[in-house]
Design an enzyme around this catalytic site. Structure first.
Site, short mmCIF file in Angstrom:
data_model
loop_
_atom_site.label_atom_id
_atom_site.label_comp_id
_atom_site.label_asym_id
_atom_site.label_seq_id
_atom_site.Cartn_x
_atom_site.Cartn_y
_atom_site.Cartn_z
N PRO A 51 28.28 29.50 77.80
CA PRO A 51 26.28 28.69 78.12
C PRO A 51 25.97 27.05 78.15
CG PRO A 51 27.79 28.98 75.63
CD PRO A 51 28.52 29.49 76.51
N ASP B 236 25.47 30.76 89.39
CA ASP B 236 24.28 30.06 89.43
C ASP B 236 23.49 28.85 88.90
OD1 ASP B 236 24.12 32.85 90.43
OD2 ASP B 236 23.81 33.46 87.55
N LYS C 235 20.11 31.07 90.71
CA LYS C 235 19.27 31.90 90.30
C LYS C 235 19.23 31.79 88.70
CE LYS C 235 21.41 35.89 89.95
NZ LYS C 235 21.30 37.07 88.54
N MET D 71 15.50 34.95 78.04
CA MET D 71 14.06 35.10 78.87
C MET D 71 13.35 34.98 78.51
SD MET D 71 15.97 36.41 82.57
CE MET D 71 16.84 38.10 81.15
C1 LIG Z 1 19.86 35.37 82.74
S1 LIG Z 1 20.08 35.32 81.67
C2 LIG Z 1 21.65 35.31 81.60
C3 LIG Z 1 22.01 35.25 80.47
C4 LIG Z 1 23.58 34.96 80.10
N1 LIG Z 1 24.75 36.00 81.13
C5 LIG Z 1 24.00 34.69 78.91
O1 LIG Z 1 25.36 36.05 78.43
O2 LIG Z 1 24.28 34.05 78.06
C6 LIG Z 1 19.84 33.59 81.21
C7 LIG Z 1 18.92 33.43 79.74
O3 LIG Z 1 20.29 34.01 78.80
C8 LIG Z 1 19.51 32.58 77.68
N2 LIG Z 1 20.72 31.20 78.02
C9 LIG Z 1 21.54 31.00 78.48
N3 LIG Z 1 22.06 29.98 78.19
C10 LIG Z 1 22.03 29.02 77.03
C11 LIG Z 1 21.97 28.32 76.34
N4 LIG Z 1 22.41 27.60 76.82
N5 LIG Z 1 21.05 27.87 75.60
C12 LIG Z 1 20.10 28.75 75.35
N6 LIG Z 1 20.03 30.24 75.78
C13 LIG Z 1 20.91 30.33 77.56
C14 LIG Z 1 18.08 32.20 78.10
O4 LIG Z 1 17.63 33.16 77.45
C15 LIG Z 1 18.08 32.36 79.57
O5 LIG Z 1 17.21 32.32 79.91
#
Ligand SMILES: C[S@@+](CC[C@H](N)C(=O)[O-])C[C@H]1O[C@@H](n2cnc3c(N)ncnc32)[C@H](O)[C@@H]1O
Length: 257
Positions: free
Chosen positions: A16, A39, A61, A175
């Site tokens: 994250p 990404d 992305k 998202m």
């Molecule tokens: C394209 S998706 C990718 C998710 C990623 N593959 C995962 O497993 O966390 C992107 C979304 O993941 C969430 N996200 C990713 N990193 C985050 C973080 N550090 N804090 C909060 N939400 C996060 C948000 O909802 C963001 O819009």
């Protein structure tokens, strides 16, 4: 052994944000990579773990906005792997959760290129850690649902709102920061109580981490007012109710430093 896998691709989860949350295996392949495709949600400190002479390719992305199209990313991935170099495709969180990993694995497979997937800490579990709440809770939340918060064109995906609401499980929306008002309206229309606990976590595990606690009725307004600039994840369900006792313990721990 990395020596044996030249010309192969690793699809690795970058977690994250906090580099400490990388798996040892991801850290090892990043440090060994000849080529790193990443990404925009991948933390710069993670990218900086690559060798100084590694080729770094930002495919940018984020939340459905692409600086390179998915097709272009697949093409690049295959082209780089064909050079026989050690290629690492780094994705935020876990590559298998809303990461378009299927397209990339299919492209590699079609090109006859071997690959390995390295899981990562997904945003849902990073958010739960930040909140000190379990995503599942005995007799309260017996199921866990990961949902995408926006659809390709309409803005909102066509979820089965009634089934999700009836499930009584914890709903985790990736998202969904922008579409939260519409999502909340659908859940309430489907029978969810407007006072169902709901929490938004921005930038989980990072320095700019922010937590907004509310209900499915109030959270859209709170998120709108917060003007988030980092990624936002939304968690909905009874399990998100933080007990006063736990709050007291956490305050005490913080006070004791
Ligand atoms: C394209 S998706 C990718 C998710 C990623 N593959 C995962 O497993 O966390 C992107 C979304 O993941 C969430 N996200 C990713 N990193 C985050 C973080 N550090 N804090 C909060 N939400 C996060 C948000 O909802 C963001 O819009």
């Amino acid at each position: 052994m990395l020596e044996c896998v030249m010309g192969r691709v690793f699809l690795a989860g970058a977690g994250p944000g906090d580099p400490e949350l990388l798996t040892l295996k991801a850290a090892r392949v990043i440090a060994a990579a000849d080529v790193l495709l990443y990404d925009s949600l991948v933390d710069p400190r993670v990218v900086a773990m690559a060798r100084a002479d590694a080729r770094l390719i930002d495919v940018g992305k984020r939340c459905g906005k692409h600086s390179a199209s998915q097709k272009e990313i697949c093409r690049l991935l295959v082209a780089q792997a064909r050079t026989g170099k050690l290629v690492v495709r780094l994705k935020g969180g876990d590559p298998m959760v809303f990461g378009r990993a299927t397209e990339e694995m299919e492209a590699l497979q079609a090109a006859g290129i071997g690959f390995e997937v390295i899981p990562g800490v997904t945003a849902a579990t990073a958010a739960a850690a930040a909140l000190h709440v379990s995503l599942t809770k005995r007799a309260v939340a017996r199921s866990l649902h990961f949902l995408v918060g926006h659809g390709a064109e309409s803005g909102l995906p066509a979820h089965d709102w009634v089934s999700l609401t009836k499930s009584g499980g914890t709903l985790v929306v990736y998202m969904g920061g922008q579409t939260l008002p519409g999502l909340a309206a659908h859940f309430i229309e489907a029978g969810m109580a407007p006072d169902m606990p709901a929490v938004a976590v921005e930038s989980a595990s990072l320095e700019g981490q922010r937590i907004l606690r509310g209900t499915i009725g109030s959270l859209p307004g709170l998120v709108l007012g917060a003007k988030a600039t980092g990624p936002v994840i939304v968690l909905i369900g009874e399990a998100m109710e933080q007990s006063d006792e736990l709050d007291d313990v956490l305050l005490q721990v913080e006070a004791e430093g």
